[in-house]
Design a protein around this motif. Structure first.
Motif, PDB file in Angstrom:
ATOM      1  N   CYS A   1       0.833  -1.198   0.000  1.00 46.92           N
ATOM      2  CA  CYS A   1       0.000   0.000   0.000  1.00 46.92           C
ATOM      3  C   CYS A   1       0.873   1.255   0.000  1.00 46.92           C
ATOM      4  O   CYS A   1       1.817   1.370   0.789  1.00 46.92           O
ATOM      5  CB  CYS A   1      -0.901   0.024   1.228  1.00 46.92           C
ATOM      6  N   VAL A   2       0.535   2.172  -0.893  1.00 46.18           N
ATOM      7  CA  VAL A   2       1.212   3.473  -0.936  1.00 46.18           C
ATOM      8  C   VAL A   2       0.151   4.555  -1.084  1.00 46.18           C
ATOM      9  O   VAL A   2      -0.949   4.299  -1.570  1.00 46.18           O
ATOM     10  CB  VAL A   2       2.218   3.568  -2.113  1.00 46.18           C
ATOM     11  N   GLY A   3       0.486   5.775  -0.660  1.00 45.89           N
ATOM     12  CA  GLY A   3      -0.474   6.863  -0.793  1.00 45.89           C
ATOM     13  C   GLY A   3      -0.070   8.072   0.027  1.00 45.89           C
ATOM     14  O   GLY A   3       0.773   7.981   0.919  1.00 45.89           O
ATOM     15  N   GLU A   4      -0.692   9.190  -0.286  1.00 43.66           N
ATOM     16  CA  GLU A   4      -0.323  10.466   0.324  1.00 43.66           C
ATOM     17  C   GLU A   4      -1.390  10.956   1.301  1.00 43.66           C
ATOM     18  O   GLU A   4      -2.559  10.584   1.208  1.00 43.66           O
ATOM     19  CB  GLU A   4      -0.103  11.525  -0.770  1.00 43.66           C
TER      20      GLU A   4
ATOM     21  N   GLN B   1       0.130  16.381   2.322  1.00 40.61           N
ATOM     22  CA  GLN B   1       1.049  16.173   1.201  1.00 40.61           C
ATOM     23  C   GLN B   1       0.368  16.469  -0.131  1.00 40.61           C
ATOM     24  O   GLN B   1       0.980  17.070  -1.021  1.00 40.61           O
ATOM     25  CB  GLN B   1       1.566  14.732   1.221  1.00 40.61           C
ATOM     26  N   ARG B   2      -0.877  16.093  -0.250  1.00 44.35           N
ATOM     27  CA  ARG B   2      -1.618  16.361  -1.486  1.00 44.35           C
ATOM     28  C   ARG B   2      -1.761  17.864  -1.710  1.00 44.35           C
ATOM     29  O   ARG B   2      -1.518  18.368  -2.816  1.00 44.35           O
ATOM     30  CB  ARG B   2      -2.988  15.697  -1.428  1.00 44.35           C
TER      31      ARG B   2
ATOM     32  N   THR C   1       2.269  14.762  -3.854  1.00 42.72           N
ATOM     33  CA  THR C   1       1.755  13.402  -4.064  1.00 42.72           C
ATOM     34  C   THR C   1       2.737  12.534  -4.838  1.00 42.72           C
ATOM     35  O   THR C   1       3.115  11.438  -4.394  1.00 42.72           O
ATOM     36  CB  THR C   1       0.402  13.453  -4.814  1.00 42.72           C
ATOM     37  N   GLU C   2       3.145  13.006  -6.006  1.00 47.31           N
ATOM     38  CA  GLU C   2       3.997  12.191  -6.880  1.00 47.31           C
ATOM     39  C   GLU C   2       5.343  11.889  -6.224  1.00 47.31           C
ATOM     40  O   GLU C   2       5.804  10.744  -6.244  1.00 47.31           O
ATOM     41  CB  GLU C   2       4.208  12.905  -8.220  1.00 47.31           C
ATOM     42  N   ALA C   3       5.969  12.917  -5.620  1.00 46.82           N
ATOM     43  CA  ALA C   3       7.285  12.721  -5.006  1.00 46.82           C
ATOM     44  C   ALA C   3       7.200  11.745  -3.836  1.00 46.82           C
ATOM     45  O   ALA C   3       8.082  10.891  -3.648  1.00 46.82           O
ATOM     46  CB  ALA C   3       7.846  14.064  -4.534  1.00 46.82           C
ATOM     47  N   HIS C   4       6.132  11.861  -3.048  1.00 47.83           N
ATOM     48  CA  HIS C   4       5.984  10.988  -1.875  1.00 47.83           C
ATOM     49  C   HIS C   4       5.784   9.532  -2.302  1.00 47.83           C
ATOM     50  O   HIS C   4       6.432   8.629  -1.751  1.00 47.83           O
ATOM     51  CB  HIS C   4       4.796  11.458  -1.028  1.00 47.83           C
TER      52      HIS C   4
ATOM     53  N   GLU D   1     -14.700  10.739   1.294  1.00 49.17           N
ATOM     54  CA  GLU D   1     -14.137  11.393   0.109  1.00 49.17           C
ATOM     55  C   GLU D   1     -13.494  10.327  -0.775  1.00 49.17           C
ATOM     56  O   GLU D   1     -12.819   9.432  -0.290  1.00 49.17           O
ATOM     57  CB  GLU D   1     -13.072  12.414   0.504  1.00 49.17           C
ATOM     58  N   THR D   2     -13.700  10.434  -2.046  1.00 45.72           N
ATOM     59  CA  THR D   2     -13.072   9.510  -2.990  1.00 45.72           C
ATOM     60  C   THR D   2     -12.245  10.308  -3.981  1.00 45.72           C
ATOM     61  O   THR D   2     -12.687  11.330  -4.488  1.00 45.72           O
ATOM     62  CB  THR D   2     -14.136   8.702  -3.761  1.00 45.72           C
ATOM     63  N   CYS D   3     -11.055   9.821  -4.226  1.00 47.60           N
ATOM     64  CA  CYS D   3     -10.226  10.429  -5.257  1.00 47.60           C
ATOM     65  C   CYS D   3     -10.977  10.314  -6.589  1.00 47.60           C
ATOM     66  O   CYS D   3     -11.548   9.270  -6.908  1.00 47.60           O
ATOM     67  CB  CYS D   3      -8.905   9.675  -5.316  1.00 47.60           C
ATOM     68  N   GLU D   4     -11.028  11.395  -7.335  1.00 50.63           N
ATOM     69  CA  GLU D   4     -11.690  11.340  -8.636  1.00 50.63           C
ATOM     70  C   GLU D   4     -11.077  10.212  -9.470  1.00 50.63           C
ATOM     71  O   GLU D   4      -9.850  10.079  -9.531  1.00 50.63           O
ATOM     72  CB  GLU D   4     -11.544  12.671  -9.367  1.00 50.63           C
ATOM     73  N   PRO D   5     -11.899   9.385 -10.115  1.00 56.09           N
ATOM     74  CA  PRO D   5     -11.372   8.239 -10.853  1.00 56.09           C
ATOM     75  C   PRO D   5     -10.281   8.598 -11.846  1.00 56.09           C
ATOM     76  O   PRO D   5      -9.288   7.868 -11.986  1.00 56.09           O
ATOM     77  CB  PRO D   5     -12.613   7.678 -11.557  1.00 56.09           C
ATOM     78  N   GLU D   6     -10.445   9.724 -12.522  1.00 55.67           N
ATOM     79  CA  GLU D   6      -9.428  10.139 -13.496  1.00 55.67           C
ATOM     80  C   GLU D   6      -8.104  10.452 -12.808  1.00 55.67           C
ATOM     81  O   GLU D   6      -7.032  10.166 -13.348  1.00 55.67           O
ATOM     82  CB  GLU D   6      -9.907  11.354 -14.290  1.00 55.67           C
ATOM     83  N   ASP D   7      -8.183  11.064 -11.620  1.00 53.13           N
ATOM     84  CA  ASP D   7      -6.966  11.397 -10.876  1.00 53.13           C
ATOM     85  C   ASP D   7      -6.311  10.131 -10.342  1.00 53.13           C
ATOM     86  O   ASP D   7      -5.081   9.977 -10.389  1.00 53.13           O
ATOM     87  CB  ASP D   7      -7.301  12.361  -9.740  1.00 53.13           C
ATOM     88  N   ALA D   8      -7.132   9.209  -9.819  1.00 53.36           N
ATOM     89  CA  ALA D   8      -6.593   7.925  -9.355  1.00 53.36           C
ATOM     90  C   ALA D   8      -5.918   7.185 -10.508  1.00 53.36           C
ATOM     91  O   ALA D   8      -4.840   6.598 -10.347  1.00 53.36           O
ATOM     92  CB  ALA D   8      -7.715   7.074  -8.763  1.00 53.36           C
TER      93      ALA D   8
END
Length: 230
Positions: A116-119, A123-124, A129-132, A163-170
């Motif tokens: 599992c990984v995530g910000e 951080q977001r 996000t990307e660097a983390h 809250e859900t990350c927008e599918p396109e962003d995920a």
């Protein structure tokens, strides 16, 4: 941390029959509390559902009170192990180094680890996000076999918050993760407030191979709807 053995068995009665029409190539894994593993292993014998643990220690045995080892899990038919879940990192001091050691232990015993990984929200908001996530992958996957691995992207701010990350962003972030892996065919899941009413849109994204489901997995009907996404 849900369900006694009796509750787990009751859950299965309503869940297994709901998978009769699920395509054969679709894999379902239940990662249950340690006290449920044995009873679930017996109950799932001969079924299409795989069994997973919620953690694994890097040593086979030793003075590690409260931990569980690969041989203990193998003995009762466990096939998968979640490693580095955000709650383990946040509440129990898990680091990228210990995650790496657990990943290698799982693979050493023939288990498939789910990394599992995530910000975090902080951080977001800071644009990190990307660097983390790249840092988590770089440090967590040292000497890990890329051919026996599942990765789950779970934005921490979306777990249990509604809250859900927008599918396109995920999809974008999971595409980034895929680009950083030695094996681009690794199954990459999305986790974070996955529900029956958003699973279809999530799974329509080209980079997303599956879902790591939390709260919505506790009721057989809602979890079955997620497994049988349209």
């Amino acid at each position: 941390m849900f369900k006694t053995q009796a509750e787990a068995q009751e859950f299965l009665q309503g869940f297994i029959t709901a998978l009769d029409e699920t395509p054969d190539e679709q894999e379902t894994v239940l990662c249950v509390p340690f006290t449920d593993l044995w009873i679930m292993s017996k109950s799932l014998h001969g079924s299409r559902i795989r069994l997973g643990s919620q953690n694994i220690h890097w040593e086979d045995s030793g003075a590690y009170t409260g931990e569980i080892s690969g041989p203990m899990l193998l003995e009762i038919g466990v096939r998968y192990a979640i490693v580095g879940h955000s709650e383990r990192r946040e509440y129990f001091g898990e680091t990228d180094e210990t995650v790496n050691r657990r990943l290698k232990a799982a693979q050493r015993h023939g288990l498939t680890p789910i990394l599992c990984v995530g910000e975090s929200k902080q951080q977001r908001d800071a644009g990190e996000t990307e660097a983390h996530i790249c840092s988590q992958l770089q440090e967590g996957l040292v000497d890990v076999d890329p051919n026996n691995l599942v990765v789950a992207y779970e934005p921490i701010w979306a777990i249990g918050t509604g809250e859900t990350c927008e599918p396109e962003d995920a999809n974008r972030v999971i595409g980034l993760i895929r680009s950083k892996l030695k094996n681009p065919d690794v199954s990459i899941q999305y986790g974070g407030s996955v529900k029956p009413n958003n699973i279809d849109e999530i799974m329509a994204q080209p980079e997303i191979d599956g879902a790591l489901v939390g709260g919505a997995s506790l009721k057989p009907e809602s979890f079955a709807r997620i497994v049988n996404y349209q």
